[in-house]
Structure formats: structure tokens, C-alpha cells
Design a protein around this motif. Structure first.
Motif, PDB file in Angstrom:
ATOM      1  N   LEU A 116     -66.702 -38.259 -18.013  1.00 11.48           N
ATOM      2  CA  LEU A 116     -66.399 -36.883 -18.439  1.00 11.48           C
ATOM      3  C   LEU A 116     -65.210 -36.865 -19.388  1.00 11.48           C
ATOM      4  N   ARG A 117     -64.201 -37.748 -19.127  1.00 14.04           N
ATOM      5  CA  ARG A 117     -63.055 -37.820 -20.038  1.00 14.04           C
ATOM      6  C   ARG A 117     -63.516 -38.214 -21.443  1.00 14.04           C
ATOM      7  N   ARG A 118     -64.427 -39.225 -21.503  1.00 11.66           N
ATOM      8  CA  ARG A 118     -64.932 -39.657 -22.811  1.00 11.66           C
ATOM      9  C   ARG A 118     -65.709 -38.539 -23.480  1.00 11.66           C
ATOM     10  N   THR A 119     -66.470 -37.821 -22.675  1.00  9.20           N
ATOM     11  CA  THR A 119     -67.254 -36.717 -23.224  1.00  9.20           C
ATOM     12  C   THR A 119     -66.350 -35.648 -23.804  1.00  9.20           C
ATOM     13  N   LEU A 120     -65.282 -35.314 -23.067  1.00 10.75           N
ATOM     14  CA  LEU A 120     -64.351 -34.286 -23.542  1.00 10.75           C
ATOM     15  C   LEU A 120     -63.661 -34.738 -24.821  1.00 10.75           C
ATOM     16  N   LEU A 121     -63.298 -36.037 -24.881  1.00 13.08           N
ATOM     17  CA  LEU A 121     -62.614 -36.540 -26.063  1.00 13.08           C
ATOM     18  C   LEU A 121     -63.523 -36.459 -27.287  1.00 13.08           C
ATOM     19  N   SER A 122     -64.762 -36.920 -27.128  1.00 14.32           N
ATOM     20  CA  SER A 122     -65.673 -36.858 -28.256  1.00 14.32           C
ATOM     21  C   SER A 122     -65.979 -35.415 -28.605  1.00 14.32           C
ATOM     22  N   GLY A 123     -66.033 -34.578 -27.576  1.00 13.77           N
ATOM     23  CA  GLY A 123     -66.261 -33.162 -27.829  1.00 13.77           C
ATOM     24  C   GLY A 123     -65.130 -32.573 -28.620  1.00 13.77           C
ATOM     25  N   ARG A 124     -63.909 -32.961 -28.260  1.00 13.45           N
ATOM     26  CA  ARG A 124     -62.747 -32.418 -28.971  1.00 13.45           C
ATOM     27  C   ARG A 124     -62.825 -32.778 -30.446  1.00 13.45           C
ATOM     28  N   ILE A 125     -63.220 -33.998 -30.700  1.00 14.32           N
ATOM     29  CA  ILE A 125     -63.292 -34.459 -32.072  1.00 14.32           C
ATOM     30  C   ILE A 125     -64.299 -33.634 -32.868  1.00 14.32           C
ATOM     31  N   LEU A 126     -65.498 -33.498 -32.328  1.00 16.20           N
ATOM     32  CA  LEU A 126     -66.521 -32.758 -33.037  1.00 16.20           C
ATOM     33  C   LEU A 126     -66.198 -31.287 -33.011  1.00 16.20           C
ATOM     34  N   TYR A 127     -65.718 -30.915 -31.937  1.00 18.82           N
ATOM     35  CA  TYR A 127     -65.471 -29.523 -31.644  1.00 18.82           C
ATOM     36  C   TYR A 127     -64.387 -28.924 -32.462  1.00 18.82           C
ATOM     37  N   LEU A 128     -63.297 -29.629 -32.494  1.00 18.05           N
ATOM     38  CA  LEU A 128     -62.119 -29.054 -33.099  1.00 18.05           C
ATOM     39  C   LEU A 128     -62.407 -28.370 -34.382  1.00 18.05           C
ATOM     40  N   MET A 141     -60.277 -22.219 -41.915  1.00 17.42           N
ATOM     41  CA  MET A 141     -60.451 -23.304 -40.967  1.00 17.42           C
ATOM     42  C   MET A 141     -59.127 -24.047 -40.740  1.00 17.42           C
ATOM     43  N   ALA A 142     -58.990 -24.615 -39.545  1.00 18.90           N
ATOM     44  CA  ALA A 142     -57.805 -25.406 -39.203  1.00 18.90           C
ATOM     45  C   ALA A 142     -58.082 -26.879 -39.516  1.00 18.90           C
ATOM     46  N   LYS A 143     -57.307 -27.447 -40.405  1.00 12.89           N
ATOM     47  CA  LYS A 143     -57.561 -28.816 -40.848  1.00 12.89           C
ATOM     48  C   LYS A 143     -57.351 -29.810 -39.723  1.00 12.89           C
ATOM     49  N   ASN A 144     -58.305 -30.703 -39.571  1.00 13.73           N
ATOM     50  CA  ASN A 144     -58.142 -31.829 -38.654  1.00 13.73           C
ATOM     51  C   ASN A 144     -58.971 -32.989 -39.188  1.00 13.73           C
ATOM     52  N   PRO A 145     -58.682 -34.201 -38.767  1.00 13.19           N
ATOM     53  CA  PRO A 145     -59.333 -35.380 -39.359  1.00 13.19           C
ATOM     54  C   PRO A 145     -60.776 -35.574 -38.951  1.00 13.19           C
ATOM     55  N   PHE A 146     -61.310 -34.714 -38.106  1.00 12.40           N
ATOM     56  CA  PHE A 146     -62.640 -34.956 -37.567  1.00 12.40           C
ATOM     57  C   PHE A 146     -63.737 -34.153 -38.258  1.00 12.40           C
ATOM     58  N   ASP A 164     -53.445 -26.396 -43.215  1.00 14.78           N
ATOM     59  CA  ASP A 164     -52.740 -27.505 -42.567  1.00 14.78           C
ATOM     60  C   ASP A 164     -51.817 -26.987 -41.471  1.00 14.78           C
ATOM     61  N   GLY A 165     -51.543 -27.826 -40.481  1.00 14.02           N
ATOM     62  CA  GLY A 165     -50.500 -27.548 -39.508  1.00 14.02           C
ATOM     63  C   GLY A 165     -50.791 -26.435 -38.527  1.00 14.02           C
ATOM     64  N   VAL A 166     -52.064 -26.124 -38.323  1.00  9.98           N
ATOM     65  CA  VAL A 166     -52.428 -25.102 -37.346  1.00  9.98           C
ATOM     66  C   VAL A 166     -53.516 -25.652 -36.433  1.00  9.98           C
ATOM     67  N   GLY A 167     -53.638 -25.027 -35.265  1.00  8.73           N
ATOM     68  CA  GLY A 167     -54.687 -25.391 -34.337  1.00  8.73           C
ATOM     69  C   GLY A 167     -55.816 -24.380 -34.366  1.00  8.73           C
ATOM     70  N   HIS A 168     -56.602 -24.377 -33.321  1.00 13.30           N
ATOM     71  CA  HIS A 168     -57.821 -23.575 -33.281  1.00 13.30           C
ATOM     72  C   HIS A 168     -57.542 -22.075 -33.277  1.00 13.30           C
TER      73      HIS A 168
END
Length: 314
Positions: free
Chosen positions: A5-17, A257-262, A284-288
């Protein structure tokens, strides 16, 4: 929490963000506040003086709460995201209401709206937006959707194109954010007994570096106020492949949109393939939660775009 589940959340965060950050972990969140700033039916003034009218209407027998500022047959309609509510937009009301009519909605299952045991699809949410507009006697609207609010706005456009003047995307998605295996893993976490921990970890992961502490607490309170059956069903609604078609949005669209590397290098091109009349901004420099982290800047960007496109005439 299991390693899987941790791996799933991490990959989700990447795609998700950023692709999906509006539902689950990518485009899912349009987060908000505590029980929708408990304003019972009636009128009040926010801290900057704008007059708010708290109202209720019904859809399929369930009450839907919304807040209205001003009058007119056209309005700026604010749509929050997954596990959020109206308070998400508290810093937008004063500036937006100076220019035109503003309506903010507690989607079914969220905030002060009823939370029945139904399927929380994007279509159901879109019908709720239309029910609010009918009750408020609004004929046409510019829809502002944060996170999950983006697919809701898009589904509204599909169903009620003649009522849609334009769409503003605030860190939301127009394309699917992950494959079935990743989504199934996310949803499994929401079905479990520790679902609140999973939601909380996800919200923390997508929050920006400058999100005020009080905003963080409001987001947390809103998620705690959202029942598990709504959390699961709304996420399933966002995972529904039928909402991710290639059909065009033929009205003006502003994407902030909030810039992120993913996100990858072609996000603007992807958006433009669906929304030809697009203005695209990557910050740049902002979150969701851009509207809570950079409210003044977001308000100025939206109002300038409305003026540029001669929308919701002053």
C-alpha cells in the motif's frame, strides 16, 4: 500500512500530484475545510464584508448546500474536490464577488450537503451542480473546478453545454492518472479500517511548502467529516474510464497547475488536445491547494482571464 500500500500511495502521489491530483492522489483533491464553515440557511458577511447567503436545494431527495454572493443570470460557480467543501474557497469569495455573482457548492456527500448511500459518480456531481444553478436561477456559468472539481466541471459541460460559458481548472486533470492496478490499490486502502490514516497521508503528501497551518487543519477537518462510503465511491467515480474521453471542450479554458517533476513535458499539449481554446499556466513553488496557498495570485489570474475573454460582464 502494508509495504504494498505504501508503494501504491507513492506511485499514486507521483501520477496524482498533477495529472490526477484531483482525486485520490493526483487530481483528486479539491480540499477544503471544516464542516463547510457551518453557515445555516440565511445571510452573513465574511471577514472582508461580502454578503453570503447560505441556501439548500434538493437532488433525488437529498439536500445540497450552497453559498450565494450577488445576483444575476450568470455566475462564477466554484466546485471543490474530493473530501473537501465550500470553505476551500473562502479566500476567493471577497475578490470574486466584487466583480460578479459567485456560487460555491458543497457537493453531495461533502460539507453541509446530505450524504446518502448512493453512487458518487462525476455524473451525479454534475447533476448536483445543475440543480443548484436551477435553484439559484443561474442560466449560464463559468465553472471553477479544483482537483476532482475538474472532471465534475467537464462532465457538466458534456451534459449541459449551453449552460457552460467557460471552465477554470485549478490543479485538476483532463486525462486518467494511473493504471487500474494503481487505482485498485488506492481504493483498497480507503475501504480498510484505517482509511482515515490513508487519506490523511495522501493529503499531507500533496500539500505545498507554503500552505498555512490553519489551512492544513481545515483540510484535515473536512476529510474527517467525509464518510467512508463517500470517500470510496467518489474515488471509484474518478477511476471510471468513461469520464476520460477525447471529446473536446469547445469553450474557453484556463488551467492553473502546480509544477512538479511527475507531470512530464507535454502536459500543456495534452490539455490543448482536449481544450483548443486554452490558456495554460504552470506555477512553481506551490502544492495542490493553490487557492489556499496563493489566494491573491490565483484571484488575480482568474479575474484577468475573465476580463480578457469578456466573460461574466461586470
Amino acid at each position: 500500512m502494508t509495504k504494498k500500500l505504501r508503494r501504491t500511495l507513492l506511485s499514486g502521489r507521483i501520477l496524482y500530484l498533477h495529472c490526477f491530483l484531483f482525486f485520490a492522489v493526483a487530481f483528486l483533491f479539491a480540499t477544503a475545510i471544516a464542516p463547510s464553515a457551518r453557515v445555516e440557511a440565511g445571510s452573513s458577511k465574511d471577514e472582508k464584508g461580502a454578503t453570503a447567503e447560505s441556501r439548500f436545494t434538493k437532488l433525488d431527495g437529498a439536500r445540497i448546500h450552497y453559498v450565494n454572493y450577488g445576483k444575476g443570470s450568470e455566475a462564477l460557480v466554484l466546485i471543490h474536490g474530493w473530501t473537501c467543501n465550500i470553505d476551500n474557497w473562502r479566500d476567493q469569495f471577497p475578490d470574486f464577488a466584487k466583480r460578479n455573482r459567485v456560487i460555491a457548492i458543497d457537493l453531495p456527500g461533502h460539507g453541509q450537503s446530505d450524504k446518502p448511500q448512493v453512487t458518487y459518480s462525476m455524473d451525479y456531481f454534475a447533476r448536483a451542480v445543475e440543480a443548484v444553478m436551477r435553484d439559484a436561477k443561474v442560466k449560464r456559468a463559468v465553472l471553477v473546478g479544483h482537483s476532482m472539481g475538474t472532471p465534475v466541471a467537464r462532465q457538466f459541460y458534456r451534459k449541459y453545454a449551453s449552460k457552460t460559458l467557460a471552465i477554470v481548472i485549478v490543479d485538476g486533470a483532463l486525462r486518467p492518472f494511473g493504471d487500474k492496478a494503481m487505482l485498485d490499490g488506492l481504493i483498497a486502502g480507503f475501504r480498510g479500517p484505517k482509511y482515515r490514516d490513508v487519506v490523511g497521508q495522501m493529503l499531507t503528501a500533496i500539500s505545498g511548502p507554503n500552505l498555512p497551518a490553519d489551512a492544513t487543519e481545515r483540510i484535515k477537518a473536512s476529510s474527517l467529516n467525509t464518510p467512508q462510503h463517500v470517500i470510496v465511491s467518489a474515488m471509484e467515480g474518478m477511476a471510471d474510464p468513461s469520464i476520460w474521453g477525447d471529446d473536446k471542450i469547445n469553450v474557453p479554458v484556463l488551467a492553473i497547475m502546480a509544477k512538479n517533476p511527475f507531470y512530464g513535458p507535454n502536459l500543456e499539449e495534452t490539455f490543448r488536445g482536449i481544450a483548443p481554446n486554452l490558456e495554460f499556466q504552470m506555477w512553481d513553488g506551490v502544492g495542490h491547494f493553490i487557492m489556499m496557498e496563493k489566494p491573491k495570485e490565483l484571484n488575480e489570474a482568474v479575474l484577468a482571464w475573465l476580463d480578457k475573454n469578456k466573460l461574466l460582464k461586470k
